[in-house]
Design a protein around this motif. Structure first.
Motif, short mmCIF file in Angstrom:
data_model
loop_
_atom_site.label_atom_id
_atom_site.label_comp_id
_atom_site.label_asym_id
_atom_site.label_seq_id
_atom_site.Cartn_x
_atom_site.Cartn_y
_atom_site.Cartn_z
N ALA A 157 71.61 51.60 93.00
CA ALA A 157 72.34 51.62 94.28
C ALA A 157 73.04 50.30 94.53
CB ALA A 157 71.37 51.93 95.42
N ALA A 158 72.36 49.19 94.24
CA ALA A 158 72.95 47.88 94.47
C ALA A 158 74.12 47.62 93.54
CB ALA A 158 71.88 46.80 94.32
N SER B 48 67.12 62.26 92.81
CA SER B 48 67.83 61.47 93.81
C SER B 48 66.84 60.79 94.75
CB SER B 48 68.75 62.37 94.63
OG SER B 48 69.78 62.90 93.81
N PHE B 49 67.23 59.60 95.20
CA PHE B 49 66.42 58.82 96.13
C PHE B 49 67.28 58.44 97.33
CE2 PHE B 49 64.24 58.29 92.18
CZ PHE B 49 62.91 58.04 92.48
N PRO B 50 66.74 58.53 98.53
CA PRO B 50 67.44 57.95 99.68
C PRO B 50 67.36 56.43 99.63
CG PRO B 50 65.30 58.79 100.34
CD PRO B 50 65.47 59.18 98.90
N VAL B 51 68.43 55.78 100.02
CA VAL B 51 68.47 54.31 100.04
C VAL B 51 68.26 53.87 101.48
CG1 VAL B 51 69.85 52.27 99.52
CG2 VAL B 51 70.00 54.30 98.04
N ALA B 52 67.19 53.13 101.73
CA ALA B 52 66.85 52.74 103.09
C ALA B 52 67.79 51.68 103.64
CB ALA B 52 65.41 52.23 103.14
N ARG B 53 68.26 50.82 102.76
CA ARG B 53 69.20 49.77 103.18
C ARG B 53 70.06 49.38 102.00
NH1 ARG B 53 69.01 44.27 102.84
NH2 ARG B 53 66.76 44.18 102.33
N CYS B 54 71.33 49.12 102.24
CA CYS B 54 72.24 48.68 101.18
C CYS B 54 73.26 47.73 101.80
CB CYS B 54 72.93 49.87 100.53
SG CYS B 54 73.85 49.47 99.02
N GLU C 74 72.53 44.20 97.75
CA GLU C 74 71.08 44.37 97.81
C GLU C 74 70.77 45.75 98.35
OE1 GLU C 74 68.25 41.04 98.77
OE2 GLU C 74 68.07 42.20 100.64
N ALA C 75 69.85 46.44 97.68
CA ALA C 75 69.47 47.79 98.10
C ALA C 75 67.95 47.90 98.15
CB ALA C 75 70.05 48.83 97.16
N VAL C 76 67.48 48.75 99.05
CA VAL C 76 66.04 48.96 99.24
C VAL C 76 65.73 50.45 99.13
CG1 VAL C 76 64.10 48.78 100.84
CG2 VAL C 76 65.82 46.95 100.74
#
Length: 383
Positions: A40-41, A65-71, A82-84
């Protein structure tokens, strides 16, 4: 040296395994979550667009697939992203359930991937883990997964990317693990061989092992092949290609439960395929090998070293080894892996025969840590 048969023990399940008797839902490993965060990052860095979701490949070829909590994006002159991804461990949550797997990425001058550990990821300080001392505790499969995921976004033969994996609060999480004893300091390990967390340590997993044996018996099969995980199962199938898929059972920590079910169902053959650590526990007579209920008996491995012809220095080194894997590496470096490994497999065979307490045949094989080759056996297979 006279071999004294160890007492047979099948420790009870830990309390935390009993409180979830119906746990079935799988989750994701720290390695899979770190891979998703890294992809994602990198995607955000390349496109300039924060990513709400990301797809990665698992080692078995599946896409998830994964949801990205923060990007977040940091602009020039030092562009970074930066991705979480938040770990969901499924219905058998471990200490890292809910951890924020964070990947911070940027460009580097040299082509290729530079993978590093940030805050909350442990540093390896002892040998025997298959990782470089002084480096981050990121295991081989997650390293490959991250590399493959990044390569889906950029051509690493032409572009250089630095990925730093961190886990806020990882040092506190690590206090509830065995990391310090293994020499992993400062945080958690980034783990996983399949990308998927299955409830190996729960009562439901034990029940699933027993059920798998019963299903096999109902189909008229007489030989059960017990494997500790995915890599050992692949090795076992290569060893015994003539057997149908139903004969191969991933027992996790529950070897004793599987053998009890097998002899109860009238099985006449048991094959166990494992790696050094689990074999060392079984050789000591421990039939339920959950890490909270057992540890590797290094004095036993030292005695095996002496019996195999190792000198006093090697015996001392093995007895003081950090892990079962470390002992394996010491044997290998000394050219003693075959003889010592064969003796270890023979000890395990004797334990399993005693535990079965029925007229069954038992064969044991030890495979390398990639699960790609047999390095020792109780006699059926040559290394």
């Amino acid at each position: 040296m006279t071999y004294a048969e160890p007492p047979l023990r099948e420790p009870d399940l830990p309390r935390t395994a009993k409180v979830r008797p119906t746990a079935l839902r799988t989750g994701w490993t720290t390695g899979a979550c770190a891979t998703a965060a890294a992809k994602a990052a990198v995607t955000a860095l390349v496109t300039g667009v924060p990513q709400p979701e990301v797809e990665i490949g698992l080692p078995d070829g599946r896409r998830v697939s994964f949801p990205v909590a923060r990007c977040d994006l940091t602009p020039a002159p030092d562009p970074r992203a930066e991705a979480v991804v938040i770990k969901d461990a499924g219905d058998d949550p471990d200490v890292t359930h809910g951890a924020h797997l964070t990947a911070t990425v940027g460009w580097r001058a040299e082509p290729g991937l530079d993978l590093a550990g940030g805050p909350g990821v442990g540093t390896v300080t002892k040998p025997g883990l298959g990782l470089a001392v002084g480096g981050p505790a990121i295991n081989d499969t997650p390293r490959r997964m991250i590399g493959q995921a990044v390569a889906e976004v950029v051509d690493l033969t032409e572009v250089g990317v630095r990925v730093v994996v961190s886990v806020p609060g990882g040092e506190v999480m690590a206090r509830k693990t065995t990391n310090r004893r293994l020499g992993i300091l400062g945080g958690i390990s980034i783990l996983g061989t399949t990308g998927i967390v299955r409830p190996f340590s729960t009562a439901s997993w034990r029940a699933s092992v027993v059920q798998a044996v019963h299903v096999m018996a109902a189909q008229g099969e007489s030989t059960v092949v017990l494997c500790t995980g995915g890599r050992t199962e692949r090795a076992a199938r290569n060893l015994l290609p003539e057997l149908p898929e139903v004969c191969f059972v991933e027992v996790g920590d529950f070897t004793g439960a599987a053998i009890t079910a097998a002899v109860g169902d009238g099985m006449t053959g048991v094959v166990f395929v494992g790696m050094a650590g689990k074999l060392a526990k079984l050789a000591a007579g421990i039939l339920m090998t959950h890490y909270t209920r057992s540890k590797v008996d290094l004095s036993l491995l030292g005695a095996i070293t002496a019996e195999a012809g190792g000198d006093a220095d090697l015996v001392a080194a093995v007895t003081a080894a950090n892990t079962g894997r470390h002992a394996y590496e010491l044997w290998e470096a000394a050219g003693l892996l075959g003889p010592a490994g064969d003796l270890l497999c023979q000890r395990v065979r004797q334990v399993l025969l005693r535990f079965a307490d029925r007229p069954v045949t038992v064969d044991v094989a030890m495979v390398d840590f990639a699960g790609s080759r047999v390095v020792a056996s109780s006699g059926r297979w040559a290394a």
